[in-house]
Design a protein around this motif. Structure first.
Motif, PDB file in Angstrom:
ATOM      1  N   ALA A   1       0.837  -1.209   0.000  1.00  0.00           N
ATOM      2  CA  ALA A   1       0.000   0.000   0.000  1.00  0.00           C
ATOM      3  C   ALA A   1       0.865   1.251   0.000  1.00  0.00           C
ATOM      4  O   ALA A   1       0.613   2.206  -0.751  1.00  0.00           O
ATOM      5  N   LEU A   2       1.898   1.258   0.828  1.00  0.00           N
ATOM      6  CA  LEU A   2       2.761   2.439   0.926  1.00  0.00           C
ATOM      7  C   LEU A   2       3.600   2.644  -0.334  1.00  0.00           C
ATOM      8  O   LEU A   2       3.843   3.781  -0.751  1.00  0.00           O
ATOM      9  N   GLN A   3       4.041   1.556  -0.956  1.00  0.00           N
ATOM     10  CA  GLN A   3       4.821   1.680  -2.187  1.00  0.00           C
ATOM     11  C   GLN A   3       4.007   2.327  -3.308  1.00  0.00           C
ATOM     12  O   GLN A   3       4.570   3.001  -4.178  1.00  0.00           O
ATOM     13  N   ASN A   4       2.687   2.146  -3.254  1.00  0.00           N
ATOM     14  CA  ASN A   4       1.812   2.689  -4.290  1.00  0.00           C
ATOM     15  C   ASN A   4       1.119   3.984  -3.882  1.00  0.00           C
ATOM     16  O   ASN A   4       0.194   4.430  -4.544  1.00  0.00           O
ATOM     17  N   ALA A   5       1.571   4.574  -2.762  1.00  0.00           N
ATOM     18  CA  ALA A   5       0.937   5.792  -2.247  1.00  0.00           C
ATOM     19  C   ALA A   5       1.878   6.981  -2.386  1.00  0.00           C
ATOM     20  O   ALA A   5       3.071   6.842  -2.649  1.00  0.00           O
ATOM     21  N   ASP A   6       1.299   8.172  -2.183  1.00  0.00           N
ATOM     22  CA  ASP A   6       2.090   9.401  -2.177  1.00  0.00           C
ATOM     23  C   ASP A   6       2.576   9.767  -0.788  1.00  0.00           C
ATOM     24  O   ASP A   6       3.435  10.638  -0.637  1.00  0.00           O
ATOM     25  N   GLY A   7       2.005   9.121   0.240  1.00  0.00           N
ATOM     26  CA  GLY A   7       2.454   9.422   1.593  1.00  0.00           C
ATOM     27  C   GLY A   7       1.610   8.728   2.643  1.00  0.00           C
ATOM     28  O   GLY A   7       0.552   8.156   2.344  1.00  0.00           O
ATOM     29  N   LEU A   8       2.089   8.783   3.897  1.00  0.00           N
ATOM     30  CA  LEU A   8       1.423   8.176   5.048  1.00  0.00           C
ATOM     31  C   LEU A   8       0.908   9.259   5.975  1.00  0.00           C
ATOM     32  O   LEU A   8       1.634  10.170   6.351  1.00  0.00           O
ATOM     33  N   ILE A   9      -0.368   9.131   6.372  1.00  0.00           N
ATOM     34  CA  ILE A   9      -0.939   9.944   7.445  1.00  0.00           C
ATOM     35  C   ILE A   9      -1.016   9.062   8.685  1.00  0.00           C
ATOM     36  O   ILE A   9      -1.652   8.006   8.669  1.00  0.00           O
TER      37      ILE A   9
ATOM     38  N   TYR B   1       3.147   1.843  15.754  1.00  0.00           N
ATOM     39  CA  TYR B   1       2.865   3.031  14.925  1.00  0.00           C
ATOM     40  C   TYR B   1       4.140   3.681  14.385  1.00  0.00           C
ATOM     41  O   TYR B   1       4.153   4.172  13.261  1.00  0.00           O
ATOM     42  N   THR B   2       5.206   3.676  15.180  1.00  0.00           N
ATOM     43  CA  THR B   2       6.468   4.203  14.644  1.00  0.00           C
ATOM     44  C   THR B   2       7.041   3.242  13.607  1.00  0.00           C
ATOM     45  O   THR B   2       7.725   3.668  12.668  1.00  0.00           O
ATOM     46  N   GLY B   3       6.754   1.943  13.766  1.00  0.00           N
ATOM     47  CA  GLY B   3       7.182   0.970  12.759  1.00  0.00           C
ATOM     48  C   GLY B   3       6.534   1.221  11.404  1.00  0.00           C
ATOM     49  O   GLY B   3       7.194   1.104  10.359  1.00  0.00           O
ATOM     50  N   ILE B   4       5.251   1.600  11.422  1.00  0.00           N
ATOM     51  CA  ILE B   4       4.568   1.949  10.167  1.00  0.00           C
ATOM     52  C   ILE B   4       5.231   3.171   9.540  1.00  0.00           C
ATOM     53  O   ILE B   4       5.434   3.234   8.320  1.00  0.00           O
ATOM     54  N   MET B   5       5.585   4.143  10.384  1.00  0.00           N
ATOM     55  CA  MET B   5       6.297   5.322   9.862  1.00  0.00           C
ATOM     56  C   MET B   5       7.618   4.913   9.224  1.00  0.00           C
ATOM     57  O   MET B   5       7.990   5.433   8.156  1.00  0.00           O
ATOM     58  N   GLN B   6       8.326   4.001   9.857  1.00  0.00           N
ATOM     59  CA  GLN B   6       9.611   3.555   9.334  1.00  0.00           C
ATOM     60  C   GLN B   6       9.454   2.843   7.994  1.00  0.00           C
ATOM     61  O   GLN B   6      10.263   3.045   7.071  1.00  0.00           O
TER      62      GLN B   6
ATOM     63  N   LYS C   1       8.555   7.456   1.146  1.00  0.00           N
ATOM     64  CA  LYS C   1       7.298   8.202   1.146  1.00  0.00           C
ATOM     65  C   LYS C   1       7.249   9.125   2.365  1.00  0.00           C
ATOM     66  O   LYS C   1       7.664   8.739   3.463  1.00  0.00           O
ATOM     67  N   PRO C   2       6.752  10.343   2.191  1.00  0.00           N
ATOM     68  CA  PRO C   2       6.660  11.270   3.322  1.00  0.00           C
ATOM     69  C   PRO C   2       5.648  10.812   4.366  1.00  0.00           C
ATOM     70  O   PRO C   2       4.703  10.075   4.063  1.00  0.00           O
ATOM     71  N   VAL C   3       5.859  11.266   5.606  1.00  0.00           N
ATOM     72  CA  VAL C   3       4.989  10.926   6.728  1.00  0.00           C
ATOM     73  C   VAL C   3       4.449  12.211   7.348  1.00  0.00           C
ATOM     74  O   VAL C   3       5.222  13.114   7.690  1.00  0.00           O
TER      75      VAL C   3
ATOM     76  N   THR D   1      10.105   6.943  20.187  1.00  0.00           N
ATOM     77  CA  THR D   1       9.277   8.058  19.704  1.00  0.00           C
ATOM     78  C   THR D   1      10.148   9.182  19.162  1.00  0.00           C
ATOM     79  O   THR D   1       9.894   9.723  18.077  1.00  0.00           O
ATOM     80  N   ARG D   2      11.176   9.555  19.914  1.00  0.00           N
ATOM     81  CA  ARG D   2      12.081  10.634  19.479  1.00  0.00           C
ATOM     82  C   ARG D   2      12.747  10.276  18.149  1.00  0.00           C
ATOM     83  O   ARG D   2      12.779  11.097  17.220  1.00  0.00           O
ATOM     84  N   ALA D   3      13.258   9.059  18.047  1.00  0.00           N
ATOM     85  CA  ALA D   3      13.959   8.652  16.820  1.00  0.00           C
ATOM     86  C   ALA D   3      13.030   8.670  15.617  1.00  0.00           C
ATOM     87  O   ALA D   3      13.414   9.120  14.533  1.00  0.00           O
ATOM     88  N   ALA D   4      11.792   8.209  15.806  1.00  0.00           N
ATOM     89  CA  ALA D   4      10.844   8.155  14.687  1.00  0.00           C
ATOM     90  C   ALA D   4      10.386   9.547  14.272  1.00  0.00           C
ATOM     91  O   ALA D   4      10.368   9.879  13.071  1.00  0.00           O
ATOM     92  N   LEU D   5       9.994  10.371  15.245  1.00  0.00           N
ATOM     93  CA  LEU D   5       9.408  11.669  14.903  1.00  0.00           C
ATOM     94  C   LEU D   5      10.447  12.649  14.368  1.00  0.00           C
ATOM     95  O   LEU D   5      10.087  13.588  13.637  1.00  0.00           O
TER      96      LEU D   5
END
Length: 356
Positions: free
Chosen positions: A66-74, A93-98, A105-107, A126-130
């Motif tokens: 899904a992410l490979q075919n998207a413009d970004g993650l919300i 949730y941070t894993g999904i961001m990663q 893809k932008p987050v 949290t700090r590392a992901a954000l």
């Protein structure tokens, strides 16, 4: 444009489903033909309910595709990055961001309520992901302060909860129209581990209100979980009350809470549903997010479920005071909420600008 939404979706939690509903509507208002894929615990139901694509939030391959075919993650909204209810939320949730970042893809972090974050490892993750995401928006000052404290260097903007921007003008409840003939006080309760007998305190207050001529209607926000808590409080009462069905639609629950004379609520989004109708509320806190929103809306918090410094009589007295001053209270809420309703749509525009 194609965006992927990550949150606590597909779990029959009215608050989180309201967030999803609101974000989808805001995105479509900004871009009518937008393609949306939701990471859901119940993909078929999510697709049917919202007219979107959905994939299983637990299946890594589906998420990556899904992410490979998207413009970004919300990512958001809601209280996703917290370890109060368990240690798995923040890594998930941070894993999904990663994964999104690995797919280049932008987050966009969408109106989240941050914390509580108690453990050192949770703060580090949290700090590392954000610090690697593209834009962060949070729903209150406390969330922004928490991110600063744990070392997040990215700029953080404060925006309204997405549900504040919900257009409820077309909502109605057939159940309410068929079963409730008198003006009523809505009540939203949930279970919480504590030695303080908060359910007994609430029951005492509701008994006093019924004896003063009020009708009490419980509204379970999180399916059978809250229906059980509602029945427990109702059983502790000496006077009669009503419990609305746990399986009513999101729109019906919003309508029931919005149509009340007053809400006494524990669930955050019960308070927000009340606020978007300019219906006064009294909050019972179990989490800082409750206090934060009550402060934003300038509505009272009677006490905390882990503190024994309040009782049923005080809650009943506070309720009667708000009912007696309801017209003034409605004006106060309108003045606080109307500007936020206009601002809520801007968060969706920020997200789309981030992905453009």
């Amino acid at each position: 444009m194609h965006v992927v939404l990550s949150g606590y979706y597909g779990f029959d939690n009215v608050g989180d489903e309201a967030i999803l509903f609101s974000i989808i509507h805001a995105l479509r208002k900004c871009q009518e033909n937008i393609e949306i894929t939701v990471l859901s615990n119940n993909p078929p139901e999510t697709e049917k309910t919202y007219g979107v694509k959905a994939v299983n939030r637990w299946k890594l391959k589906e998420i990556r595709n899904a992410l490979q075919n998207a413009d970004g993650l919300i990512s958001g909204g809601g209280s996703l990055l917290q370890d109060q209810t368990g240690m798995k939320s923040i890594p998930y949730y941070t894993g999904i961001m990663q994964i999104s970042k690995m797919c280049k893809k932008p987050v966009f972090v969408y109106a989240q309520g941050m914390g509580p974050i108690n453990s050192g490892i949770s703060k580090w993750i949290t700090r590392a992901a954000l610090n690697k995401v593209d834009r962060i928006t949070v729903r209150d000052e406390d969330s922004k302060a928490l991110l600063t404290t744990i070392g997040v260097k990215q700029p953080v903007s404060i925006v309204p909860d997405p549900v504040i921007g919900l257009d409820h003008s077309s909502f109605h409840s057939e159940w309410l129209e068929s079963n409730v003939t008198k003006p009523y006080i809505a009540v939203s309760v949930r279970d919480w581990p504590t030695a303080v007998p908060y359910k007994e305190k609430i029951a005492q207050a509701l008994d006093e209100l019924v004896r003063k001529g009020e009708t009490v209607l419980f509204v379970p926000m999180h399916g059978e979980h809250d229906a059980k808590s509602s029945r427990e409080v109702a059983s502790l009462m000496k006077e009669m009350s009503m419990v609305s069905p746990a399986d009513l639609s999101l729109e019906e629950k919003i309508t029931i809470i919005g149509g009340a004379r007053l809400l006494i609520g524990m669930r955050l989004h019960s308070l927000i549903f009340s606020a978007i109708y300019y219906t006064p509320f009294i909050a019972i806190s179990y989490d800082p997010k409750i206090d934060a929103f009550a402060d934003i809306a300038q509505q009272p918090v009677i006490g905390h479920v882990e503190k024994d410094n309040w009782d049923g009589t005080r809650l009943a007295d506070q309720a009667m005071e708000l009912l007696e001053q309801r017209d003034m209270g409605t004006v106060v809420l309108r003045n606080r909420v109307e500007p936020m309703q206009a601002e809520a749509l801007l968060t969706a525009k920020l997200a789309l600008e981030t992905f453009a």
